[in-house]
Design an enzyme around this catalytic site. Structure first.
Site, short mmCIF file in Angstrom:
data_model
loop_
_atom_site.label_atom_id
_atom_site.label_comp_id
_atom_site.label_asym_id
_atom_site.label_seq_id
_atom_site.Cartn_x
_atom_site.Cartn_y
_atom_site.Cartn_z
N HIS A 4 9.44 -0.11 8.75
CA HIS A 4 8.71 -1.30 8.62
C HIS A 4 8.80 -2.70 7.64
O HIS A 4 8.52 -3.71 7.74
CB HIS A 4 7.20 -1.09 8.85
CG HIS A 4 7.39 -0.17 10.30
ND1 HIS A 4 7.23 -0.91 11.70
CD2 HIS A 4 6.76 0.93 10.04
CE1 HIS A 4 7.25 0.41 12.44
NE2 HIS A 4 6.66 1.39 11.19
N ASP A 32 0.83 -1.58 -0.07
CA ASP A 32 -0.28 -0.20 -0.16
C ASP A 32 0.87 0.95 0.20
O ASP A 32 1.15 2.03 0.92
CB ASP A 32 -1.04 0.30 1.11
CG ASP A 32 0.00 0.19 2.75
OD1 ASP A 32 0.88 -0.77 3.01
OD2 ASP A 32 -0.44 0.17 3.73
#
Length: 322
Positions: free
Chosen positions: A240, A10
């Site tokens: 991340h 995303d």
């Protein structure tokens, strides 16, 4: 050995960091980006995925994924964290390419039929596409080589609520289904991502040593780091999503723990990751019949940072990163 990767994403600043790493790493064959909502809306994620691939000279496919969670209304995208365009307001020229004719789920189904036992599915956003994949083709669990999911928080607190990490909070029902499936899965939760910080000095070095990849990432990271500084007191930003790929390329950087996983799907703790260590028992029925998966519970930051810089720098030296 090269890893055939489909990256479910995303984009997103840390997603861009992961996509750059996938393009740069000589052991990764990036087959496709499949897109999902989260940091931005799904159609914006598709736009961003195409733009990044064109900007960095990759011909990987882009297949658009689900527009909404499987069983609840969608949350607002994380524009506060990633900027209104997902890139920290840094302009990346739009692609002239089109998305793939197949949607994300059908693309993964066809790819795993073409390359049975070879594809690693790395999911770094809400795992809605993976949940729909299990619905549409339950036998995919026998054809996938591995699934690596960046999401959840096992021994740490969450980052959108005290209990929940953003990806699982955005679609907890999908996360619970994916973690309960009988496929080889490795979870990269906040436990392994939060120890690593890309400082401003590190990002400046990345831009200097690998300008083609590093300069736009360093520019994006300035926006990203402002959020971390103001909301968490961290002097830099956390990459991340790279962890889902680094598990494949530098596994020695991570400490693992095995156990069964579940996700809370309602109430004030919605999105919380539950973990029962392997070989133990409890009266919690949510773990009944669930397989043990591997969880990355800690990271050697120096090893991770050195690997990321080395991969990006070697890409530049090879003549494709400038």
């Amino acid at each position: 050995m090269r890893h055939k990767i489909i990256l479910d994403t995303d984009p997103g600043i840390d997603d861009a960091m992961a996509i750059a790493y996938a393009i740069a790493h000589p052991e990764i064959e990036l087959l496709a980006l499949t897109t999902i909502f989260g940091n931005v809306r799904t159609h914006e994620a598709t736009r961003n995925a195409l733009a990044l691939l064109d900007h960095w000279g990759s011909d990987a496919d882009v297949a658009e994924g689900e527009p909404a969670p499987v069983a609840m209304p969608g949350n607002e995208p994380s524009y506060l964290v990633h900027g209104r365009n997902g890139f920290g307001e840094i302009d990346i020229p739009a692609s002239r390419r089109s998305k793939h004719a197949l949607d994300a789920v059908d693309y993964i189904i066809e790819a795993t039929r073409k390359f049975p036992g070879e594809i690693v599915l790395c999911a770094v956003g809400p795992v809605t596409n993976l949940a729909r994949l299990l619905e549409r083709d339950p036998d995919v669990v026998t054809r996938i080589k591995a699934v690596v999911v960046m999401g959840g928080a096992v021994h740490r607190k969450g980052n959108v609520t005290p209990m929940a990490e953003a990806n699982f909070w955005n679609d907890p029902h999908a996360a619970d289904r994916v973690l309960g499936a009988q496929w080889p899965l490795v979870l990269a939760p906040l436990d392994c991502t939060m120890p690593v910080v890309f400082t401003p000095d590190y990002m400046q070095a990345l831009a200097r040593e690998s300008p083609g990849l590093g300069e736009p990432l360093a520019a994006m990271a300035e926006f990203y780091a402002r959020f971390y500084r103001s909301h968490m007191g961290i002097g830099g930003c956390v990459p991340h999503d790279v962890m889902a790929l680094s598990w494949l390329t530098v596994p020695g950087a991570f400490r693992l723990q095995k156990g069964a996983l579940a996700v809370i799907t309602n109430g004030p703790a919605i999105g919380q990751t539950l973990f029962q260590p392997g070989g133990t028992q409890s009266r919690a029925r949510c773990f009944d019949g669930r397989p043990d998966h591997m969880v990355m519970v800690d990271t050697d930051p120096e090893m991770f940072l050195a690997d990321y810089m080395m991969v990006m720098t070697r890409h530049a030296v090879a003549g494709t990163g400038n």
